[in-house]
Design an enzyme around this catalytic site. Structure first.
Site, mmCIF file in Angstrom:
data_model
loop_
_atom_site.group_PDB
_atom_site.id
_atom_site.type_symbol
_atom_site.label_atom_id
_atom_site.label_comp_id
_atom_site.label_asym_id
_atom_site.label_seq_id
_atom_site.Cartn_x
_atom_site.Cartn_y
_atom_site.Cartn_z
ATOM 1 N N LYS A 287 0.869 -1.175 0.000
ATOM 2 C CA LYS A 287 0.000 0.000 0.000
ATOM 3 C C LYS A 287 0.906 1.225 0.000
ATOM 4 C CE LYS A 287 -3.671 2.323 2.643
ATOM 5 N NZ LYS A 287 -4.172 2.641 4.004
ATOM 6 N N HIS B 249 -6.241 1.886 14.310
ATOM 7 C CA HIS B 249 -6.588 0.552 13.810
ATOM 8 C C HIS B 249 -5.471 -0.425 14.132
ATOM 9 C CE1 HIS B 249 -3.824 2.074 10.789
ATOM 10 N NE2 HIS B 249 -3.645 0.836 10.365
ATOM 11 N N ASP C 219 -3.617 -3.765 12.127
ATOM 12 C CA ASP C 219 -3.541 -4.312 10.771
ATOM 13 C C ASP C 219 -4.176 -5.702 10.725
ATOM 14 O OD1 ASP C 219 -2.243 -2.020 10.053
ATOM 15 O OD2 ASP C 219 -0.244 -2.916 9.887
ATOM 16 N N HIS D 3 -2.460 1.548 16.170
ATOM 17 C CA HIS D 3 -1.664 2.686 15.711
ATOM 18 C C HIS D 3 -2.524 3.577 14.813
ATOM 19 C CE1 HIS D 3 -1.270 -0.553 12.772
ATOM 20 N NE2 HIS D 3 -0.997 0.344 11.853
#
Length: 333
Positions: free
Chosen positions: A200, A219, A221, A275
């Site tokens: 990404k 969020h 991962d 994070h």
């Protein structure tokens, strides 16, 4: 009228930002960040000849922090610099050139150029545009989402993917041994050679009100783990002891995030890290995470060797693709 991209909004925003980018008070970085203190996330030197020490450091960080940085990781600086250069060049192209790679409406995959990734809570938007595409294995690669411009984009990304393998193997092996499994077992339980490397590129344009907006909200991962390289503009924050802290930037280091699948596979021994990303008033921030993910049809659950009467499974077992669908659509797992 195309989709509104944050890059366009940023170029029009002078002193204020549209209301949908203003986070609620409990999320605003101006209020919720511990200022003047940088989080000294564990930094691990992979070239340290004391392999036992390196292994222990990786295991401790994955258990106690869910994140760490690695230096002397064996990926040439030149490969990182080129990756960053071609990604930056793509995002600086005229808008219509980027829209060629837009994520198709209704696509089940995240691949493509876009702005919105998941269901937005309270209609709040993140101050970021992105490009997603798989870089490994060849069977999972769809070149339709790889920019043709700059011309060296494909070559540079394929080279970077090659260099990633060594880091991925080293981390999986250490994390596996740390659970008292055989060195190869954890990677196998995350889909082995079918493991997908999903790149990404995050592009966070300058923002007139960095105290109110977030590049990416809090969020964890979804991946097994994530190998991220940022540019020099500060922005990564981690949640620690109920507070948000800036994570120190180390040039050419990789930031490793333990993701949800490793927390599940380890039955909670390793923790995925919460994070988020802040934005900057003057400078564009960019980052290049590679998410190491099981293939979509692969079933992930707590590793059978880590579950017994004393340690019942703490997580459901399900296809990775179903996990992703629930997480992006905010459906309880």
């Amino acid at each position: 009228m195309g989709v509104e991209r944050v890059q366009d909004i940023a170029s029009l925003s002078k002193d204020e930002i549209p209301a949908e980018f203003i986070r609620s008070v409990d999320e605003q970085p101006g209020i919720t960040t511990v200022h003047g203190e940088v989080l000294e996330v564990p930094t691990i030197d992979l070239a340290d000849p004391d392999e036992e020490k390196v292994l222990q450091a990786i295991v401790d960080a994955s258990r106690d922090w869910g994140m760490f940085q690695i230096v002397n990781h064996g990926v040439p600086v030149e490969a990182i610099t080129k990756l960053q250069a071609v990604g930056k060049e793509f995002f600086e192209l005229p808008q219509e050139e980027k829209e060629v790679y837009a994520k198709p409406p209704g696509s089940q995959s995240v691949e493509g150029y876009g702005t919105k990734l998941q269901k937005e809570v309270e209609g709040k938007k993140a101050w970021v545009d992105h490009l997603f595409h798989n870089i490994w294995p060849p069977s999972a690669v769809n070149y339709r989402f790889w920019p043709k411009n700059p011309p060296s984009y494909r070559e540079v990304n394929e080279e970077y993917a090659k260099h990633m393998h060594g880091v991925v193997e080293k981390l999986f092996k250490s994390l596996s041994l740390g659970l008292r499994l055989e060195g190869h077992e954890l990677k196998e339980a995350a889909s082995g050679d079918d493991l997908v490397y999903l790149l990404k590129i995050n592009y966070y344009p300058p923002c007139p009100r960095p105290d109110l907006a977030l590049g990416v909200p809090a969020h964890t991962d979804m991946s097994a783990f994530t190998i991220l390289v940022p540019n020099h503009v500060q922005g990564l924050q981690a949640f620690r002891d109920s507070h948000w802290y800036d994570v120190k930037y180390i040039p050419n280091a990789f930031v490793i995030h333990i993701g949800d699948q490793l927390e599940i596979l380890s039955n909670g021994k390793y923790k995925s890290v919460l994070h988020r990303t802040t934005v900057n008033k003057e400078h564009t921030r960019m980052s290049w995470p590679v998410f190491l993910e099981p293939s979509p049809d692969f079933v992930v659950g707590p590793h059978p060797k880590l579950v017994d009467h004393e340690n019942p499974p703490k997580y459901k077992t399900k296809k990775y693709g179903d996990y992703v669908h629930c997480k992006l659509n905010k459906i309880p797992q």
